[in-house]
Each structure stands twice: as structure tokens, then as C-alpha cells.
Design an enzyme around this catalytic site. Structure first.
Site, PDB file in Angstrom:
ATOM      1  N   GLY A 238      28.788  52.294 -43.275  1.00 25.56           N
ATOM      2  CA  GLY A 238      27.682  53.242 -43.233  1.00 25.56           C
ATOM      3  C   GLY A 238      26.951  53.491 -44.530  1.00 25.56           C
ATOM      4  O   GLY A 238      25.883  54.112 -44.513  1.00 25.56           O
ATOM      5  N   CYS A 343       2.541  40.114 -28.662  1.00 26.47           N
ATOM      6  CA  CYS A 343       1.671  40.974 -27.868  1.00 26.47           C
ATOM      7  C   CYS A 343       2.270  42.362 -27.688  1.00 26.47           C
ATOM      8  O   CYS A 343       2.635  42.761 -26.585  1.00 26.47           O
ATOM      9  CB  CYS A 343       1.429  40.354 -26.496  1.00 26.47           C
ATOM     10  SG  CYS A 343       0.981  38.639 -26.622  1.00 26.47           S
ATOM     11  N   GLU A 344       2.427  43.080 -28.778  1.00 28.59           N
ATOM     12  CA  GLU A 344       2.944  44.449 -28.750  1.00 28.59           C
ATOM     13  C   GLU A 344       2.334  45.154 -29.947  1.00 28.59           C
ATOM     14  O   GLU A 344       2.285  44.577 -31.038  1.00 28.59           O
ATOM     15  CB  GLU A 344       4.465  44.483 -29.011  1.00 28.59           C
ATOM     16  CG  GLU A 344       5.335  43.862 -27.982  1.00 28.59           C
ATOM     17  CD  GLU A 344       5.740  44.795 -26.864  1.00 28.59           C
ATOM     18  OE1 GLU A 344       5.439  45.998 -26.934  1.00 28.59           O
ATOM     19  OE2 GLU A 344       6.347  44.283 -25.915  1.00 28.59           O
ATOM     20  N   TYR A 372      21.131  43.380 -40.143  1.00 28.80           N
ATOM     21  CA  TYR A 372      20.405  43.776 -38.937  1.00 28.80           C
ATOM     22  C   TYR A 372      19.019  43.124 -38.891  1.00 28.80           C
ATOM     23  O   TYR A 372      18.075  43.691 -38.343  1.00 28.80           O
ATOM     24  CB  TYR A 372      20.336  45.310 -38.815  1.00 28.80           C
ATOM     25  CG  TYR A 372      21.707  45.942 -38.921  1.00 28.80           C
ATOM     26  CD1 TYR A 372      22.636  45.779 -37.904  1.00 28.80           C
ATOM     27  CD2 TYR A 372      22.110  46.640 -40.063  1.00 28.80           C
ATOM     28  CE1 TYR A 372      23.908  46.318 -37.999  1.00 28.80           C
ATOM     29  CE2 TYR A 372      23.382  47.184 -40.183  1.00 28.80           C
ATOM     30  CZ  TYR A 372      24.281  47.013 -39.143  1.00 28.80           C
ATOM     31  OH  TYR A 372      25.539  47.545 -39.248  1.00 28.80           O
TER      32      TYR A 372
HETATM   33  C1  LIG Z   1      28.070  49.391 -37.409  1.00 26.37           C
HETATM   34  C2  LIG Z   1      29.463  49.689 -37.799  1.00 26.37           C
HETATM   35  C3  LIG Z   1      29.880  49.476 -39.114  1.00 26.37           C
HETATM   36  C4  LIG Z   1      28.969  49.003 -40.202  1.00 26.37           C
HETATM   37  O1  LIG Z   1      27.950  49.917 -40.495  1.00 26.37           O
HETATM   38  P1  LIG Z   1      26.994  49.684 -41.740  1.00 26.37           P
HETATM   39  O2  LIG Z   1      26.072  50.832 -41.690  1.00 26.37           O
HETATM   40  O3  LIG Z   1      26.297  48.385 -41.534  1.00 26.37           O
HETATM   41  O4  LIG Z   1      27.837  49.670 -42.968  1.00 26.37           O
HETATM   42  C5  LIG Z   1      31.207  49.697 -39.406  1.00 26.37           C
HETATM   43  N1  LIG Z   1      32.079  50.137 -38.467  1.00 26.37           N
HETATM   44  C6  LIG Z   1      31.705  50.366 -37.186  1.00 26.37           C
HETATM   45  C7  LIG Z   1      32.696  50.828 -36.199  1.00 26.37           C
HETATM   46  C8  LIG Z   1      30.382  50.161 -36.816  1.00 26.37           C
HETATM   47  O5  LIG Z   1      30.006  50.405 -35.548  1.00 26.37           O
END
Ligand SMILES: *Cc1c(COP(=O)(O)O)cnc(C)c1O
Length: 419
Positions: A238, A343-344, A372
Site C-alpha cells: 500500500g 471511442c470513449e 497497474y
Molecule cells: C493490492 C495488494 C497489495 C499491494 O498493494 P500496493 O498498493 O500495490 O502496494 C498487497 N497485498 C494485498 C492483499 C493486496 O490486495
């Protein structure tokens, strides 16, 4: 190292991007293995004072060459589906460094995980716990588990990626989880290893991790009192990266928040960073095909589109965009929307962005798209998925070929009996 200008030309790990583009054609993703490796090593170093396993989150970018690069450096990996587990094994990760997450694992996925003796399976509900125990007993195995807890904290991030709120679909309510651990401790074919949580993505307030850790350690201590020993604390991923001008904490800073809670305990730490490992290691290289004047503004129309990079359309996210060859700075700038050919109306990479006067045929680099980016790409509008290229030790390698038109149809069938 990484992406930098030398005499007006953008380079990736010492190679001129214009030259790569001339050879592989646009659009394509370009990754710097130097950034990838050094970011992974920053994590290792920042957490070296405690027993830590970095489990890279596959979903951010699951290219085999990216995974293999991390596996060779000793990284662990977080997978969220049978497909990701397959790729992790194929890329060379040892099963004892793989954790399996997800709130809807199928029976087949759980069987696959058990057959491979993963480090642990992070169970998302009591029902999954019982299913897993049942499958493990059929296979005469012991499933090593953590339970994903939802600590009910609020990361200030896009609501699609805030996963630690009470209303979120993930994990078990932290106030009810003790009972589930107690039930798990009585199951024959389950072995409790840890506590898992993951509260969101693109998190930039690191004190949130302190708040979560406090709750999780308190839980681990309460479990200890009833005879359940927690070996691993998994804080998920995260950590945010700087897309624009956000004030983003470093990995070092993250460790300074986390370490004090763990350093004098016996807990081993697991982290699951995705975006913060691979995000800044990738760019999307695209070519300007047309510049057009609309009613009120200009449009710079490039050859990449929202099917290649959906983040701006999906999360309204900002990406810096740089010219691959710096333009003649004597030209005045142009404020324009940078858009693709789909086309969006949501098919854009930037709105009202100032570019030093661009010209048709120029190359642009959309930065911080390693995470991502390709992973969320699709064939929408029947656009073959683009190539992925990685620079390593002074050479570039195609790590995923551009799809062909044939690839667009080769799984489809016109049945004989069709009227
Ligand atoms: C998506 C996810 C991550 C990675 O999240 P990032 O924001 O890319 O670091 C880690 N653990 C779980 C369970 C996730 O769903």
C-alpha cells in the site's frame, strides 16, 4: 540510472529511448531493472534490523521477467489467484516464500496452493477456513494460515483502493477475529502462522501503519493469552509513490514507523509492496499521431490508449508526461488534452497539460506506469496488447511481445452449428 535526460534525450539505464522506440515501434512499456532492483534493495535495507520477508504483490505487474528479477534477488511474493501462483512458480519463487491472498479463493485454487506447500494462505473468512481445513484433510496436509483482519482504519486514498474500512469486503472484523482464531486452533488440518492485514493502496500517511500495527500487536498478545502463538505479522502493501507533487514518504520513513513496534518482539514481519516496488520502474512510450484544435482546446492524439493504461480513466490519476526528445525550447508551449484513439471520452492520459510545443511524430513518456499499467490492460476496441521491454545490464530485452491481430481471434470459435 533509471530514466534521465542526457543532452536533451531521455535515457533508460543508459540506453537512448528513441533508439529502442525506433526498433520495437510504439507504443510499449519500458522498464528499468536498475530502479526495480534498487527499490527492492531499499526495502531489504530499511528492514534489515528485523526478520522481514518482502512479498512483492504480483498483481501490480506480473510479467515473468519482472518476477524473475525479484526472485533472483531473494524476494518473496504475494499472489491473489491460481494464475498468479502459476506465474510465481514459473518465475522461480520458492513455495516457502509465497503467500496467497484473496477474499474469494476457489476450491481449485486452495487445492493448488496446498499441493505446493506455500508459506501461508491468508484466509479471508470463517467459511473459507472450514473449506480449507476440509481440503487439507482430504489431502492429508496441514494448511499454514494467517487470517486477514479488517482493522477498520481509514487511509486517505481513492475509495476503490481503500480496503481497511469497516464497509470493505476484505478480511474479518477485528472485533470478531479472536473467536475465529480460536476455532482455527481446534482444526486438525490447519496450522496458525500469522495475522494478515492490508488497508489500502497509494497510502501516503505512514502513521496509518503505526495505527494498524498497534491494533494487530494487541490482537497477537490477546491471542497469546489464550495459547495461540503468532509467528508472522503481515502488514500488506500500500505504500504510495509520487505521481505528481504529493509529499510521499520514503521506504526508510516507513521502516522508522514500523520498526519500533516489532524490534523488541519475536514477530517476523511480512510486507507486500506492489506499486512502491515497480511503479517508478516503468514508463509508457507513445507517439503523437495527430495534433488537433477542438472547439475550446487542443488535443494531442497519441498511439497508446486507455486499454493500455486505464489509471487516468479509472481513478482520475495523474501521470507526469515528458518528451522523449526535448523539443526546441524556443517554441512556445501548447496546453492540450493528451488522448488516445479509443471511442470513449474517458480515453485520456492528461487534461489541459502544458507541453513544450509538440509535433506530430514526437515521442512522449508517460511516467510511473510500472504498476497497474500493463497489468490492467485489455484488448478493448480490439487493440492488440502492447509490447513490454526491459533494460538490464546495458541491453534491452523484449519481455512480452506485442500481440498480433491473430492473437485477437485465436481463442474464439464460430461453431459449425451456428444458424
Ligand atoms: C493490492 C495488494 C497489495 C499491494 O498493494 P500496493 O498498493 O500495490 O502496494 C498487497 N497485498 C494485498 C492483499 C493486496 O490486495
Amino acid at each position: 540510472m533509471g530514466f534521465e535526460y542526457q543532452e536533451g534525450e531521455l535515457y533508460c539505464d543508459g540506453l537512448k529511448i528513441k533508439t529502442i522506440a525506433d526498433e520495437v515501434q510504439t507504443p510499449f512499456y519500458l522498464y528499468s531493472s536498475e530502479i526495480l532492483i534498487s527499490t527492492y534493495e531499499s526495502y531489504k535495507k530499511a528492514f534489515s534490523k528485523i526478520d522481514t520477508l518482502i512479498c512483492y504483490a504480483t498483481k501490480a505487474n506480473s510479467n515473468l521477467a519482472i518476477l524473475n528479477t525479484l526472485a533472483k534477488k531473494g524476494s518473496g511474493i504475494d499472489v491473489v489467484s491460481g494464475g498468479e501462483l502459476f506465474k510465481a512458480l514459473k518465475a522461480g519463487f520458492p513455495p516457502e516464500k509465497i503467500v496467497f491472498n484473496g477474499n474469494g479463493k476457489t476450491r481449485q485454487e486452495l487445492e493448488y496452493a496446498l499441493e505446493n506447500d506455500l508459506l501461508m494462505i491468508n484466509v479471508d473468512s470463517i467459511n473459507e477456513l472450514f473449506v480449507l481445513n476440509q481440503i487439507a484433510s482430504e489431502k492429508t496436509k496441514k494448511a499454514k494460515i494467517a487470517i486477514r483482519v479488517n482493522p477498520d482504519v481509514n487511509p486517505i486514498t481513492h475509495h476503490y483502493i481503500a480496503t481497511g474500512l469497516a464497509k470493505s469486503k476484505f478480511g474479518v472484523n477485528i472485533h470478531e477475529v479472536k473467536d475465529i482464531y480460536l476455532q482455527a486452533s481446534k482444526l486438525e488440518n490447519v496450522e496458525i502462522k500469522g495475522i494478515h492485514c492490508h488497508v489500502g493502496s497509494q497510502i501516503i500517511q505512514t502513521n496509518l501503519y503505526g495505527e494498524v500495527l498497534q491494533k494487530v500487536i494487541k490482537l497477537a498478545e490477546e491471542l497469546h493469552e489464550i495459547g495461540i502463538i503468532i509467528e508472522y505479522i503481515n502488514l500488506g502493501g500500500g505504500l504510495g509513490i509520487r505521481y505528481h507533487d504529493e509529499d510521499v514518504p520514503t521506504i526508510e520513513h516507513l521502516s522508522e514507523i514500523i520498526l519500533p513496534y516489532i524490534i523488541n518482539t519475536n514477530y517476523k514481519l511480512i510486507l507486500e509492496p506492489g506499486r512502491s516496488i515497480v511503479g517508478e520502474a516503468g514508463i509508457l512510450v507513445t507517439k503523437i499521431n495527430y495534433i488537433k484544435k477542438g472547439f475550446h482546446k487542443y488535443f494531442v492524439i497519441v498511439d497508446a490508449a486507455m486499454n493500455d493504461l486505464i489509471r487516468p480513466a479509472f481513478y482520475k490519476s495523474y501521470h507526469r508526461i515528458l518528451p522523449v526528445v526535448e523539443y526546441n525550447m524556443e517554441n512556445e508551449g501548447l496546453i492540450a488534452d493528451i488522448v488516445g484513439p479509443i471511442c470513449e471520452d474517458g480515453d485520456f492520459f492528461a487534461r489541459e497539460r502544458l507541453l513544450p510545443k509538440p509535433e506530430e511524430g514526437d515521442l512522449l513518456a508517460i511516467l510511473d506506469t510500472g504498476a497497474y499499467g500493463f497489468a490492467m490492460s485489455s484488448n478493448y476496441n480490439m487493440r492488440p496488447r502492447i509490447a513490454e521491454v526491459m533494460v538490464s545490464n546495458g541491453k534491452y530485452y523484449i519481455i512480452r511481445q506485442r500481440e498480433s491481430y491473430e492473437d485477437l481471434v485465436n481463442k474464439e470459435i464460430i461453431p459449425e452449428g451456428l444458424s
